[in-house]
Design an enzyme around this catalytic site. Sequence first.
Site, PDB file in Angstrom:
ATOM      1  N   HIS A  82       0.838  -1.206   0.000  1.00  0.00           N
ATOM      2  CA  HIS A  82       0.000   0.000   0.000  1.00  0.00           C
ATOM      3  C   HIS A  82       0.868   1.249   0.000  1.00  0.00           C
ATOM      4  O   HIS A  82       1.845   1.339   0.739  1.00  0.00           O
ATOM      5  CB  HIS A  82      -0.911  -0.005   1.232  1.00  0.00           C
ATOM      6  CG  HIS A  82      -1.940   1.074   1.181  1.00  0.00           C
ATOM      7  ND1 HIS A  82      -3.161   0.890   0.560  1.00  0.00           N
ATOM      8  CD2 HIS A  82      -1.937   2.346   1.628  1.00  0.00           C
ATOM      9  CE1 HIS A  82      -3.858   2.006   0.638  1.00  0.00           C
ATOM     10  NE2 HIS A  82      -3.135   2.910   1.279  1.00  0.00           N
ATOM     11  N   ASP A 161     -14.370   3.653   7.378  1.00  0.00           N
ATOM     12  CA  ASP A 161     -13.348   4.377   6.616  1.00  0.00           C
ATOM     13  C   ASP A 161     -13.945   5.026   5.373  1.00  0.00           C
ATOM     14  O   ASP A 161     -13.582   6.150   5.024  1.00  0.00           O
ATOM     15  CB  ASP A 161     -12.187   3.460   6.226  1.00  0.00           C
ATOM     16  CG  ASP A 161     -11.163   4.229   5.395  1.00  0.00           C
ATOM     17  OD1 ASP A 161     -10.649   5.244   5.905  1.00  0.00           O
ATOM     18  OD2 ASP A 161     -10.935   3.881   4.239  1.00  0.00           O
ATOM     19  N   ARG A 168     -13.552  13.548   5.185  1.00  0.00           N
ATOM     20  CA  ARG A 168     -12.257  14.235   5.314  1.00  0.00           C
ATOM     21  C   ARG A 168     -11.859  14.910   4.010  1.00  0.00           C
ATOM     22  O   ARG A 168     -11.257  15.986   4.010  1.00  0.00           O
ATOM     23  CB  ARG A 168     -11.178  13.229   5.731  1.00  0.00           C
ATOM     24  CG  ARG A 168     -11.335  12.756   7.169  1.00  0.00           C
ATOM     25  CD  ARG A 168     -10.487  11.530   7.431  1.00  0.00           C
ATOM     26  NE  ARG A 168      -9.102  11.746   7.094  1.00  0.00           N
ATOM     27  CZ  ARG A 168      -8.305  10.837   6.527  1.00  0.00           C
ATOM     28  NH1 ARG A 168      -8.756   9.636   6.227  1.00  0.00           N
ATOM     29  NH2 ARG A 168      -7.057  11.130   6.267  1.00  0.00           N
ATOM     30  N   SER A 183      -7.069   5.211   8.846  1.00  0.00           N
ATOM     31  CA  SER A 183      -7.773   4.963   7.587  1.00  0.00           C
ATOM     32  C   SER A 183      -7.090   3.826   6.822  1.00  0.00           C
ATOM     33  O   SER A 183      -7.738   2.853   6.406  1.00  0.00           O
ATOM     34  CB  SER A 183      -7.760   6.245   6.751  1.00  0.00           C
ATOM     35  OG  SER A 183      -8.067   5.982   5.410  1.00  0.00           O
ATOM     36  N   LYS A 187      -8.549  -0.399   7.098  1.00  0.00           N
ATOM     37  CA  LYS A 187      -9.039  -1.239   5.988  1.00  0.00           C
ATOM     38  C   LYS A 187      -8.051  -2.355   5.640  1.00  0.00           C
ATOM     39  O   LYS A 187      -8.461  -3.442   5.244  1.00  0.00           O
ATOM     40  CB  LYS A 187      -9.451  -0.409   4.782  1.00  0.00           C
ATOM     41  CG  LYS A 187      -8.431   0.495   4.198  1.00  0.00           C
ATOM     42  CD  LYS A 187      -9.058   1.328   3.082  1.00  0.00           C
ATOM     43  CE  LYS A 187      -8.083   2.399   2.646  1.00  0.00           C
ATOM     44  NZ  LYS A 187      -8.475   3.730   3.081  1.00  0.00           N
TER      45      LYS A 187
HETATM   46  N1  URA Z   1      -4.918   6.768   1.845  1.00  0.00           N
HETATM   47  C1  URA Z   1      -5.912   6.287   2.626  1.00  0.00           C
HETATM   48  O1  URA Z   1      -6.411   5.174   2.417  1.00  0.00           O
HETATM   49  N2  URA Z   1      -6.354   7.042   3.622  1.00  0.00           N
HETATM   50  C2  URA Z   1      -5.837   8.248   3.905  1.00  0.00           C
HETATM   51  O2  URA Z   1      -6.267   8.866   4.842  1.00  0.00           O
HETATM   52  C3  URA Z   1      -4.804   8.763   3.079  1.00  0.00           C
HETATM   53  C4  URA Z   1      -4.352   7.986   2.049  1.00  0.00           C
END
Ligand code: URA
Length: 433
Positions: A82, A161, A168, A183, A187
């Site tokens: 990620h 999320d 946000r 966040s 996930k």
């Molecule tokens: N990527 C995400 O999944 N969440 C964030 O808050 C910022 C980048």
Amino acid sequence: MRTYDLIQKKRDGNALTQEEIDWLIRGYVAGNIPDYQMAAFCMAVYFQGMTLEETTALTFAIRDSGDKLDLSEIKGLRVDKHSTGGVGDKTSLVVTPIVASLGVKVAKMSGRGLGHTGGTIDKLEAIPGFKTDLPVSEFKKIVNEVGLSIVGQSAELAPADKLLYALRDVTATVDSLPLIVSSIMGKKLAADDDCIVLDVKTGSGSFMKTLEKSRELAEWMVEIGKRAGKRMMALITDMGIPLGYAIGNSLEVVEAIETLKGNGPKDLTELCVALSAHILELAEKGSYAECELKVREAIDNGSALKTFAKAVAAQGGNAEWILTPESFPKAKYSYLVTAPESGYITSVNTEGYGVASLLLGAGRNTKDDEIDFSAGIYLHAKTGDYVEKGAPIATMYASKQELFASAEEKLLDSTAIGKTAPIAQPLILDVVE
Ligand code: URA
């Protein structure tokens, strides 16, 4: 408990308990807490921060807010990779087929573009026919058979999320360390992977602009992942310059394919090789040096590209286009941006480059906007390059000519040209294990 009291407690800089955080997240997902109170809470967190304990509680509350995947039917170690988000960041399209071709199972949930940053799901949807919303049973079947599947986050997984992310995005509360950590990790932990490798971006194109903040972000995510029993590691990498030369969905897919063929830009190739080797090492496929050799072989012998084509076909995409990337349609119009003066490109505001691409139609201004997959920017010069006045800096692509003026202004405003060559920065700044 009252939402008002929890907002006030955070606003005044006090730490919330795990029970309070659980109550807040459960209430928000159930629809008992309205968006305006949650937005006020996010803003309080933005200004006051959270402790590691609070952030862990928030992460676990997000993870537990919906279904959890059970991927135990997939044979072998499952890995996820990620990125915290950047401009021109197409590494997932390169790294995941490389490691899958070397026997690691990649069951990956990705996101769409957020703010000025691009998203893997938008990029994959630039491949005609590619389905990103597969049923879980098909997702698992493809991972077992091909070694790789990338899908969008399902509505049932970490729904807190999804709600918070959208809130946000429109309340200027994205770039908060505890909110980003919870966040991403909320996930990631709801998906059932054994190992998670993070690419934490730092610099002008990332959400965390300083190395110090990015290191803290990486350390907290690694720590929270370990607390949840995952094998974790993070690279901190420079996003002070866009990655590669292509920004925008189809353009980035084509650059990713070229990288899988061994013809990619130097910076993108270096990062993809390093990320892939770290993933393989974490999955116990050998020492880092051995894994790096295997990665280079998978590129040289074409097996990584073949795996990508197979994964695309398995998800309904046109695999022919992966083998003949010139098939991707070009935008209706193109426009050359030239250097206003001679000199070295001393620095760029990478976020500004992301916004310029968005202005051309490659991203969304509102969450319902349709993306123009062929829109974007191809850079001809990057930080450190010398340009003569009038030399091409970038080609812009769009479906409407009137989009070029504001995008050009944004790009030029984001490009500093000076007489002295800047000192080159390393791309990989740190490793957090
Ligand atoms: N990527 C995400 O999944 N969440 C964030 O808050 C910022 C980048």
